[in-house]
Design a protein around this motif. Structure first.
Motif, PDB file in Angstrom:
ATOM      1  N   ASP A  89       0.808  -1.217   0.000  1.00  0.00           N
ATOM      2  CA  ASP A  89       0.000   0.000   0.000  1.00  0.00           C
ATOM      3  C   ASP A  89       0.840   1.266   0.000  1.00  0.00           C
ATOM      4  O   ASP A  89       0.399   2.315   0.484  1.00  0.00           O
ATOM      5  N   LEU A  90       2.065   1.183  -0.536  1.00  0.00           N
ATOM      6  CA  LEU A  90       2.942   2.356  -0.522  1.00  0.00           C
ATOM      7  C   LEU A  90       2.327   3.523  -1.278  1.00  0.00           C
ATOM      8  O   LEU A  90       2.415   4.679  -0.846  1.00  0.00           O
ATOM      9  N   ASP A  91       1.699   3.243  -2.414  1.00  0.00           N
ATOM     10  CA  ASP A  91       1.101   4.293  -3.237  1.00  0.00           C
ATOM     11  C   ASP A  91      -0.389   3.999  -3.390  1.00  0.00           C
ATOM     12  O   ASP A  91      -0.770   3.052  -4.076  1.00  0.00           O
ATOM     13  N   PRO A  92      -1.262   4.789  -2.770  1.00  0.00           N
ATOM     14  CA  PRO A  92      -2.707   4.530  -2.855  1.00  0.00           C
ATOM     15  C   PRO A  92      -3.279   4.699  -4.253  1.00  0.00           C
ATOM     16  O   PRO A  92      -4.402   4.263  -4.517  1.00  0.00           O
ATOM     17  N   ASP A  93      -2.518   5.323  -5.151  1.00  0.00           N
ATOM     18  CA  ASP A  93      -3.006   5.563  -6.510  1.00  0.00           C
ATOM     19  C   ASP A  93      -2.684   4.426  -7.473  1.00  0.00           C
ATOM     20  O   ASP A  93      -2.992   4.514  -8.659  1.00  0.00           O
ATOM     21  N   THR A  94      -2.037   3.381  -6.993  1.00  0.00           N
ATOM     22  CA  THR A  94      -1.713   2.245  -7.853  1.00  0.00           C
ATOM     23  C   THR A  94      -2.299   0.975  -7.248  1.00  0.00           C
ATOM     24  O   THR A  94      -2.546   0.910  -6.041  1.00  0.00           O
ATOM     25  N   PRO A  95      -2.544  -0.054  -8.077  1.00  0.00           N
ATOM     26  CA  PRO A  95      -3.086  -1.317  -7.548  1.00  0.00           C
ATOM     27  C   PRO A  95      -2.173  -1.907  -6.486  1.00  0.00           C
ATOM     28  O   PRO A  95      -0.944  -1.809  -6.582  1.00  0.00           O
ATOM     29  N   GLU A  96      -2.771  -2.514  -5.467  1.00  0.00           N
ATOM     30  CA  GLU A  96      -1.971  -3.081  -4.386  1.00  0.00           C
ATOM     31  C   GLU A  96      -1.225  -4.332  -4.822  1.00  0.00           C
ATOM     32  O   GLU A  96      -0.187  -4.663  -4.247  1.00  0.00           O
ATOM     33  N   GLU A  97      -1.743  -5.049  -5.822  1.00  0.00           N
ATOM     34  CA  GLU A  97      -1.087  -6.275  -6.272  1.00  0.00           C
ATOM     35  C   GLU A  97      -1.010  -6.311  -7.789  1.00  0.00           C
ATOM     36  O   GLU A  97      -1.994  -6.043  -8.480  1.00  0.00           O
ATOM     37  N   ILE A  98       0.167  -6.640  -8.293  1.00  0.00           N
ATOM     38  CA  ILE A  98       0.399  -6.814  -9.724  1.00  0.00           C
ATOM     39  C   ILE A  98       1.290  -8.030  -9.909  1.00  0.00           C
ATOM     40  O   ILE A  98       2.267  -8.221  -9.175  1.00  0.00           O
ATOM     41  N   SER A  99       0.991  -8.851 -10.889  1.00  0.00           N
ATOM     42  CA  SER A  99       1.816 -10.016 -11.208  1.00  0.00           C
ATOM     43  C   SER A  99       2.054 -10.040 -12.710  1.00  0.00           C
ATOM     44  O   SER A  99       1.097  -9.980 -13.495  1.00  0.00           O
ATOM     45  N   GLU A 100       3.326 -10.080 -13.112  1.00  0.00           N
ATOM     46  CA  GLU A 100       3.687 -10.045 -14.528  1.00  0.00           C
ATOM     47  C   GLU A 100       4.834 -11.004 -14.802  1.00  0.00           C
ATOM     48  O   GLU A 100       5.544 -11.429 -13.886  1.00  0.00           O
TER      49      GLU A 100
END
Length: 299
Positions: free
Chosen positions: A272-283
């Motif tokens: 949750d470092l940046d509230p403006d980005t998704p909390e989880e991403i997998s690539e």
């Protein structure tokens, strides 16, 4: 209770300090020369300290991926802590960072030339004027800090003792030339106890401290990308914490099943470092290997 600094580590620190002071006493112009070299190196690597510390840590990570290979950045209040699980920082490494023309990075012989872990280590001087290093190794806990005022005082005393007139205070002394004993404190000790081998403590400069804090936080959020993590050959996990907020990058690697030599790099980002980005991403990224003929002459 904090981790104890053993006598052997204290002796190593004293030996390094006395050797460097002896060099300055024998050749006083080196004080100004080292100051200028340090300033030039710091300018060359300005604003790159996060990436330099990441790369330096990765260089020292074990080849065996069964062992923890992680780096953690903690930004809390007026201080940045950077911890890693790579090869412990020892007396030879400490000696090397006090000498701008010496290195132990990847050095198994006498080929030392350009500064410990690359000259980019001085990039930390962008944000701190009192860096400290703590590392648990076979010689006990290495605990050292650098302080320009203390350095000026001990150099002046050494020169005067040798009969060298200083005409008052020496204006320009290098910060990273003379190590002094330091105490790890509670949080540094906790990190060392939980498996990190080395912790750098970087108190933020008083001047423009708020701007420095914002710059570091912005770097964590916006400039460290999936490519940054993917291109670290050995590090499997990178953590960034700002207060109670955190971002964790984790990486896996497997061979590409195809005719071309390549690796599939799995990247996960959460937190949750940046509230403006998704909390989880997998690539997944594909890294292709290509062989090049390296010319005999460096370029």
């Amino acid at each position: 209770m904090g981790i104890m600094v053993e006598q052997r580590a204290i002796n190593n620190l004293q030996d390094i300090r006395e050797t460097k002071l002896g060099t300055y006493a024998n050749e006083p112009p080196l004080v100004s020369k080292d100051f200028k070299l340090e300033a030039a190196d710091s300018a060359d690597y300005s604003r790159r300290f996060v990436f330099e510390l990441l790369q330096n840590a990765d260089d020292e990570m074990p080849e065996d991926s069964d062992k923890p290979r992680k780096v953690r950045f903690e930004l809390r209040g007026d201080c940045l802590l950077v911890a890693n699980t790579g090869r412990p920082f020892d007396a030879a490494d400490l000696d090397a960072i006090t000498t701008l023309t010496q290195t132990t990075k990847g050095d198994e012989g006498d080929e030392a030339t350009i500064g410990h872990k690359g000259r980019g280590f001085t990039s930390i001087l962008d944000i701190t004027s009192n860096p400290a290093i703590f590392s648990q190794n076979g010689g006990g806990l290495l605990a050292a800090e650098f302080d320009r005022e203390k350095t000026r005082d001990v150099i002046e005393k050494k020169l005067r003792k040798g009969g060298v007139e200083t005409d008052g205070e020496i204006d320009n002394v290098p910060l990273m030339s003379i190590p002094f004993p330091s105490e790890p404190g509670t949080r540094v000790s906790d990190l060392l106890k939980t498996g990190y081998s080395t912790v750098f403590r970087l108190p933020l400069k008083d001047e423009n401290q708020e701007r420095i804090f914002e710059t570091i936080e912005s770097t964590f959020k916006e400039q460290v990308t999936r490519e940054t993590v993917a291109l670290l050959p050995k590090t499997d996990r990178v953590e960034f914490a700002v207060g109670n907020r955190q971002r964790v990058w984790e990486k896996t690697r497997r061979d590409w099943r195809g005719k071309t030599a390549a690796s599939v790099i799995g990247i996960e980002r959460r937190g949750d470092l940046d509230p403006d980005t998704p909390e989880e991403i997998s690539e997944e990224l594909i890294s292709f290997a290509r062989e090049y003929d390296v010319p005999d002459r460096s370029f």
